[in-house]
Design an enzyme around this catalytic site. Sequence first.
Site, mmCIF file in Angstrom:
data_model
loop_
_atom_site.group_PDB
_atom_site.id
_atom_site.type_symbol
_atom_site.label_atom_id
_atom_site.label_comp_id
_atom_site.label_asym_id
_atom_site.label_seq_id
_atom_site.Cartn_x
_atom_site.Cartn_y
_atom_site.Cartn_z
ATOM 1 N N ARG A 100 0.849 -1.188 0.000
ATOM 2 C CA ARG A 100 0.000 0.000 0.000
ATOM 3 C C ARG A 100 0.889 1.244 0.000
ATOM 4 O O ARG A 100 1.965 1.242 0.604
ATOM 5 C CB ARG A 100 -0.860 0.025 1.268
ATOM 6 C CG ARG A 100 -1.973 -0.987 1.282
ATOM 7 C CD ARG A 100 -2.867 -0.806 2.508
ATOM 8 N NE ARG A 100 -2.237 -1.235 3.726
ATOM 9 C CZ ARG A 100 -1.681 -0.458 4.634
ATOM 10 N NH1 ARG A 100 -1.693 0.852 4.464
ATOM 11 N NH2 ARG A 100 -1.139 -0.950 5.708
ATOM 12 N N TYR A 249 -1.400 -3.568 -6.811
ATOM 13 C CA TYR A 249 -1.158 -4.367 -5.614
ATOM 14 C C TYR A 249 -2.210 -4.201 -4.520
ATOM 15 O O TYR A 249 -2.597 -3.082 -4.191
ATOM 16 C CB TYR A 249 0.216 -3.990 -5.012
ATOM 17 C CG TYR A 249 0.764 -5.120 -4.187
ATOM 18 C CD1 TYR A 249 1.426 -6.177 -4.789
ATOM 19 C CD2 TYR A 249 0.580 -5.166 -2.816
ATOM 20 C CE1 TYR A 249 1.904 -7.240 -4.042
ATOM 21 C CE2 TYR A 249 1.059 -6.222 -2.062
ATOM 22 C CZ TYR A 249 1.721 -7.250 -2.687
ATOM 23 O OH TYR A 249 2.184 -8.312 -1.948
ATOM 24 N N LYS A 258 -9.432 -2.243 1.850
ATOM 25 C CA LYS A 258 -9.153 -1.087 2.708
ATOM 26 C C LYS A 258 -9.970 0.133 2.264
ATOM 27 O O LYS A 258 -10.461 0.897 3.086
ATOM 28 C CB LYS A 258 -7.662 -0.766 2.680
ATOM 29 C CG LYS A 258 -6.774 -1.926 3.051
ATOM 30 C CD LYS A 258 -7.043 -2.425 4.444
ATOM 31 C CE LYS A 258 -6.039 -3.484 4.856
ATOM 32 N NZ LYS A 258 -6.310 -4.003 6.203
ATOM 33 N N HIS A 278 -10.781 -2.146 11.608
ATOM 34 C CA HIS A 278 -9.673 -3.006 11.171
ATOM 35 C C HIS A 278 -9.484 -4.094 12.234
ATOM 36 O O HIS A 278 -8.549 -4.045 13.034
ATOM 37 C CB HIS A 278 -8.426 -2.133 11.041
ATOM 38 C CG HIS A 278 -7.271 -2.787 10.344
ATOM 39 N ND1 HIS A 278 -5.976 -2.359 10.502
ATOM 40 C CD2 HIS A 278 -7.211 -3.828 9.480
ATOM 41 C CE1 HIS A 278 -5.164 -3.101 9.759
ATOM 42 N NE2 HIS A 278 -5.885 -3.996 9.146
ATOM 43 N N SER A 300 -1.350 -3.612 10.940
ATOM 44 C CA SER A 300 -0.984 -4.556 9.888
ATOM 45 C C SER A 300 0.232 -5.378 10.315
ATOM 46 O O SER A 300 1.147 -4.866 10.945
ATOM 47 C CB SER A 300 -0.619 -3.797 8.620
ATOM 48 O OG SER A 300 -1.655 -2.928 8.287
ATOM 49 N N CYS A 302 0.721 -7.739 12.489
ATOM 50 C CA CYS A 302 0.953 -8.009 13.910
ATOM 51 C C CYS A 302 0.401 -9.376 14.292
ATOM 52 O O CYS A 302 0.240 -9.674 15.470
ATOM 53 C CB CYS A 302 0.249 -6.974 14.783
ATOM 54 S SG CYS A 302 1.210 -5.517 15.106
ATOM 55 N N ASP A 325 -9.391 -9.613 9.196
ATOM 56 C CA ASP A 325 -8.879 -8.266 8.921
ATOM 57 C C ASP A 325 -9.883 -7.141 9.182
ATOM 58 O O ASP A 325 -9.494 -6.074 9.616
ATOM 59 C CB ASP A 325 -8.409 -8.188 7.461
ATOM 60 C CG ASP A 325 -7.500 -7.001 7.196
ATOM 61 O OD1 ASP A 325 -6.659 -6.701 8.048
ATOM 62 O OD2 ASP A 325 -7.635 -6.367 6.127
ATOM 63 N N ARG A 417 2.157 -12.163 -0.277
ATOM 64 C CA ARG A 417 0.815 -12.499 0.216
ATOM 65 C C ARG A 417 0.281 -13.801 -0.342
ATOM 66 O O ARG A 417 0.665 -14.239 -1.425
ATOM 67 C CB ARG A 417 -0.157 -11.390 -0.230
ATOM 68 C CG ARG A 417 0.165 -10.005 0.296
ATOM 69 C CD ARG A 417 -0.269 -9.853 1.715
ATOM 70 N NE ARG A 417 0.088 -8.560 2.276
ATOM 71 C CZ ARG A 417 -0.643 -7.918 3.181
ATOM 72 N NH1 ARG A 417 -1.758 -8.445 3.628
ATOM 73 N NH2 ARG A 417 -0.243 -6.776 3.666
#
Length: 631
Positions: A100, A249, A258, A278, A300, A302, A325, A417
Amino acid sequence: MRLFSSISRQNLLINRLNPVRILLRRDYSAASVAHLAPHIQEYILEKAALCQPDDIYVCDGSDAEKEKIIQTLLKEKLIKPIPKLENCYLAKTDPKDVARVESKTVISTENERETIPIPAEGVEGKLGKWMAPGDLQAAIQERFPGCMKGRTMYVIPFSMGPIGGSISKYGIELTDSPYVVASMGIMTRVNESVLEEIGSGEFVKCLHSVGCPLPLQRELTNNWPCNPENVLVTHIPKDREIISFGSGYGGNSLLGKKCFALRIGSTIARDEGWLAEHMLILGITNPQGEKKYIAAAFPSACGKTNLAMMAPTIPGWKVECVGDDIAWMKFDNNGKLRAINPENGFFGVAPGTSEHTNPNAMTCMEKNTVYTNVAETSDGNIWWEGIGHDPTGDVTDWKNQPWTKDSGTPAAHPNSRFCAPAGQCPTIDPQWESAEGVPIEAIVFGGRRPEGVPLVYEANSWEHGVFLGAAMRSEATAAAEFKGKAIMNDPFAMRPFFGYNFGHYLQHWLDVNQDGRQMPKIFNVNWFRKNENGFIWPGFGENSRVLEWIIRRCGGEDIAQESIIGKIPKNGSLNMEGCDGVDLDACFELSSDFWKQEAAEVRQYLEEQVGEDCPAEIYAQCDELAKRASQ
Ligand code: OXD
Ligand code: MN
């Protein structure tokens, strides 16, 4: 997939004048367009007139269509099959398009203050980026005219949440990237019936272009079309519209995630009185068969996916996954907070995922999965750092270079990913597609905090809990463009995803606490505290011990004691049976000096970043913390 037709430049021009009539004048069978409402046709044709694709295809989400898209991607050498895995493919991107791009992600509103709080003099605002509507129009005009020339514009009707569900919302993404079509087909519910569900009603408008018209004006790397110099990801909340250019991406291009579910979603949630967050959602069942659901926000990378799919180590307990997520949460008529996972798949970070850290994710991605930027092995498999075994065969890294352990660079990109269907997760919750959502008992915040923050503590009140969310900090992540391990403020794990002014967001969180509602308890956890030997807490499946304590607290058990930061477990109340060698004292050590400094730093952050938009209640909670730490 429904072929609309080839659109000539001339028709596009005419379409601009009267899009709907021109569409209907064309040579379609009545049945093929009859289900498209005029406002949907108008949106598609207005954008087609701007982007000038060669063709327009309306996706129906069928298996046959999925297969066709895969064939297109194979032909364009954008993906390759992974021989050892059933129906799995590997894409490698241009190394300039790997994450991102927060610096190029903007929200456009009339007034800047609607979008971001005004930071203190001389301070750089860190809570989102605003663009004036005029500048946005200019930026669109610089990028979009003709940007899809020579390509196909795919029309993706998708649902966030189960189609027809009371919390679900619909979107239509127009994109020139078949990779996006394939990924959206996993991450969202793509279906023709969404068009009927929309009817003449609202949908979120999503326009995406890789910004590489044909013939190419620049050489592609890895056959991956993108336009890194001109990336721009924009949101127009008042029009419920997203316009994204230049990146293929993840969060930049899969606009349901998002952009819609969090940025536009949070503005819809504010307007309609609910929460778009989130957060992962998991169900946890105790040995007596009683089940409770928890939502948890972590920045993100974690370990949200690991926690959502965890295999508990405490005997008799079961954890099931609703989502990893994003959570959309609404109070029902009985005052219960109910949550859905609006997504349909997992777009998880590959490195670090293994049979040890997340066996369920490993099973989930064995088939029907698109991998991006992982390494490949000569025996037809994939590999990444932390997969738990040495590579079998020679390795080619994510940049297509031969790789060995001595190469000095990672074989898989740190933000590589897997994109896998959620339904394939062995522990997917039986209620994961429940239309009205699952009842939420507890909300958990957390981050990567190597120092000072204990394993778990409970907020003293809803307001204190909202403060805990506001005060969240964590080490930086590879999911965006940041480098290094600095501790960054990431309130509610939403810093990159707020759709409106964070101060107003905090007020919204305070306002949802209303009479007659059963407010969930709020907790903070930290799996990442370190001493000189590394992490103190073993993490992963052992985190179930902390979840057990949380669930018992929700059941009203007297197992908590007051501390300067909130309620921590009473001695002996954390179930450590079968988990030896953990220094629990170190996990829960509380230093008043640390917390005095933490309170001061959080206050400074709020003052500098949020200023007068931060509700007085949040400042008061921060002052209370400082006072308790000073006593
Ligand atoms: C994600 C992120 O990709 O949070 O989920 O960056
Ligand atoms: Mn995320």
